[in-house]
Write a protein that holds these residues in place. Structure first.
Motif, PDB file in Angstrom:
ATOM      1  N   GLU A 253      -6.863   0.357 -61.201  1.00 43.12           N
ATOM      2  CA  GLU A 253      -7.061   1.774 -61.478  1.00 43.12           C
ATOM      3  C   GLU A 253      -5.958   2.255 -62.419  1.00 43.12           C
ATOM      4  OE1 GLU A 253      -7.214   3.936 -57.823  1.00 43.12           O
ATOM      5  OE2 GLU A 253      -9.050   2.951 -57.110  1.00 43.12           O
ATOM      6  N   VAL A 254      -6.380   2.967 -63.478  1.00 41.73           N
ATOM      7  CA  VAL A 254      -5.405   3.441 -64.468  1.00 41.73           C
ATOM      8  C   VAL A 254      -5.709   4.897 -64.823  1.00 41.73           C
ATOM      9  CG1 VAL A 254      -4.266   2.984 -66.672  1.00 41.73           C
ATOM     10  CG2 VAL A 254      -5.417   1.121 -65.456  1.00 41.73           C
ATOM     11  N   PRO A 255      -4.796   5.832 -64.519  1.00 39.14           N
ATOM     12  CA  PRO A 255      -5.015   7.223 -64.937  1.00 39.14           C
ATOM     13  C   PRO A 255      -4.801   7.359 -66.437  1.00 39.14           C
ATOM     14  CG  PRO A 255      -2.874   7.013 -63.926  1.00 39.14           C
ATOM     15  CD  PRO A 255      -3.527   5.667 -63.794  1.00 39.14           C
ATOM     16  N   TYR A 256      -5.393   8.385 -67.037  1.00 38.05           N
ATOM     17  CA  TYR A 256      -5.240   8.563 -68.477  1.00 38.05           C
ATOM     18  C   TYR A 256      -5.413  10.025 -68.869  1.00 38.05           C
ATOM     19  CZ  TYR A 256     -10.372   8.779 -68.569  1.00 38.05           C
ATOM     20  OH  TYR A 256     -11.684   9.140 -68.358  1.00 38.05           O
ATOM     21  N   SER A 257      -4.909  10.342 -70.050  1.00 35.86           N
ATOM     22  CA  SER A 257      -5.171  11.593 -70.748  1.00 35.86           C
ATOM     23  C   SER A 257      -5.525  11.190 -72.173  1.00 35.86           C
ATOM     24  CB  SER A 257      -3.940  12.498 -70.745  1.00 35.86           C
ATOM     25  OG  SER A 257      -4.134  13.601 -71.615  1.00 35.86           O
ATOM     26  N   ALA A 258      -6.756  11.495 -72.598  1.00 33.77           N
ATOM     27  CA  ALA A 258      -7.221  11.024 -73.901  1.00 33.77           C
ATOM     28  C   ALA A 258      -8.114  12.070 -74.551  1.00 33.77           C
ATOM     29  CB  ALA A 258      -7.978   9.718 -73.740  1.00 33.77           C
TER      30      ALA A 258
ATOM     31  N   TYR B  84      -8.732  14.333 -68.804  1.00 34.09           N
ATOM     32  CA  TYR B  84      -7.987  13.562 -67.810  1.00 34.09           C
ATOM     33  C   TYR B  84      -8.967  12.796 -66.930  1.00 34.09           C
ATOM     34  CZ  TYR B  84      -3.967  16.434 -69.096  1.00 34.09           C
ATOM     35  OH  TYR B  84      -2.957  17.053 -69.790  1.00 34.09           O
ATOM     36  N   GLY B  85      -8.568  11.598 -66.527  1.00 29.61           N
ATOM     37  CA  GLY B  85      -9.435  10.817 -65.652  1.00 29.61           C
ATOM     38  C   GLY B  85      -8.748   9.560 -65.161  1.00 29.61           C
TER      39      GLY B  85
END
Length: 348
Positions: free
Chosen positions: A322-327, A281-282
């Motif tokens: 700004e874009v949160p993500y789970s990768a 996550y970031g």
């Protein structure tokens, strides 16, 4: 010549006379009965001809009568199979449609459904070859409501064109007038084209309600980013121990009305990372060119197995993003603005 020879010659002549008389009688018999033979042959031929004609006309007149099935609205292959099952011959006619999504469907038939015809009758079947429109029209300067109605009518039931949420901009132009569109007029319509419209909000920006996303999942947050017409910035912190998913802790100005595309701060909690985790996550941070109106942006993930997925799509006027993500670990994140790469980073 002595007497013995004369007697021998007489005997031969008598035999020849009897044989000649026999053949003469046979010839006379044949000549006498020839008429009967010719009559017999002619009558036999005539009987054969009459029999053939009787069979032919009986077959033609005795063809089964069938009801023409209703195939309008069906796929052409299904329609043809139904016609053939009824012993009917479909005749294909192609034409363009005025509505997308009809390609390959039957538009008309002649004779109409319910007609009674003989078997092996021809039925004209008009099939759509698709719409004649193959390029996106330039809608700048037109009213957004009229354009959306037209496009939904043309492309209903198909994914050829997808109308994205409208972006509003304060302008001296009349409210509802399209100021810009992406992609522009003349763009070829492929399998799936997303179209964005920037529309005049008049002299004042419309108001939107900030959604209360407390305890929302990442997918719910992404949906809000796509549909709420707000700009988001993010603060992150570690989630409580034992929590293995990300969630929203707090949204600034939740349930309050603000101008469209105002900036709202969201506090997020991310699971504490460990070496065994495959997902990371970031928040991706980037600075892109500024635009006079919000433009389409999306974030893609390309993992090490070659799989590609869109994490989130939204509209943004540029500047700091700004874009949160789970990768997955090792995957590459790519940020696009109007399908142009503006940032990339590898997930560690």
């Amino acid at each position: 010549m002595d007497i013995g020879n004369i007697e021998e010659e007489n005997k031969k002549n008598k035999k020849k006379g009897k044989l000649g008389f026999f053949f003469k009688n046979q010839i006379e018999n044949i000549q006498g009965g020839g008429i009967h033979i010719l009559v017999t042959v002619f009558l036999t031929f005539l009987a054969v001809v009459i029999s053939c004609l009787a069979v032919f006309f009986t077959s033609v007149q005795g063809q089964e009568k069938v009801m023409v099935p209703n195939v309008i609205g069906k796929n052409w292959s299904t329609a043809f199979l139904e016609m053939q099952a009824k012993e009917l011959y479909p005749k294909l006619i192609l034409r363009y449609s005025e509505k997308a999504g009809e390609e390959g469907l039957v538009l008309e038939q002649d004779p109409p459904a319910g007609s009674i015809v003989k078997a092996y009758h021809k039925v004209s079947v008009t099939v759509s070859r698709g719409i004649a429109i193959d390029r996106l029209e330039d809608y700048v300067g037109k009213n957004i409501d009229d354009v959306q109605t037209k496009l939904r009518t043309l492309f209903s039931g198909t994914s050829t064109l997808q109308i994205q949420p409208t972006v509003y901009q304060v302008s001296e132009s009349p409210a509802g007038q399209i100021l810009a569109q992406y992609p522009g007029g003349g763009t070829f319509l492929s399998d799936s084209v997303k179209v964005y419209f920037v529309v005049s909000a008049g002299s004042s920006m419309p108001q939107v309600t900030v959604p209360d996303l407390k305890d929302a999942s990442m997918q719910q947050l992404f949906a809000a980013m796509e549909n709420s017409r707000l700009l988001f910035t993010f603060n992150q912190q570690d989630a409580p121990r034992g929590q293995n998913h990300a969630s929203v802790i707090k949204v600034q100005k939740a349930d309050q009305k603000v101008e469209a595309f105002s900036t709202v701060t969201v506090d997020l909690s991310f699971p504490i990372p460990s070496e065994d985790d495959t997902d990371v996550y970031g928040i991706l941070n980037a600075t892109i060119d500024s635009y006079p109106y919000p433009v389409p942006i999306h974030l893609e993930e390309n993992d090490e197995d070659g799989n590609t997925r869109t994490i989130v799509s939204f509209s943004h006027p540029g500047g700091k993003v700004e874009v949160p993500y789970s990768a997955k670990k090792g995957s590459i994140l790519t940020l696009y603005t109007m399908d142009q790469i503006v940032a990339q980073e590898t997930v560690r």
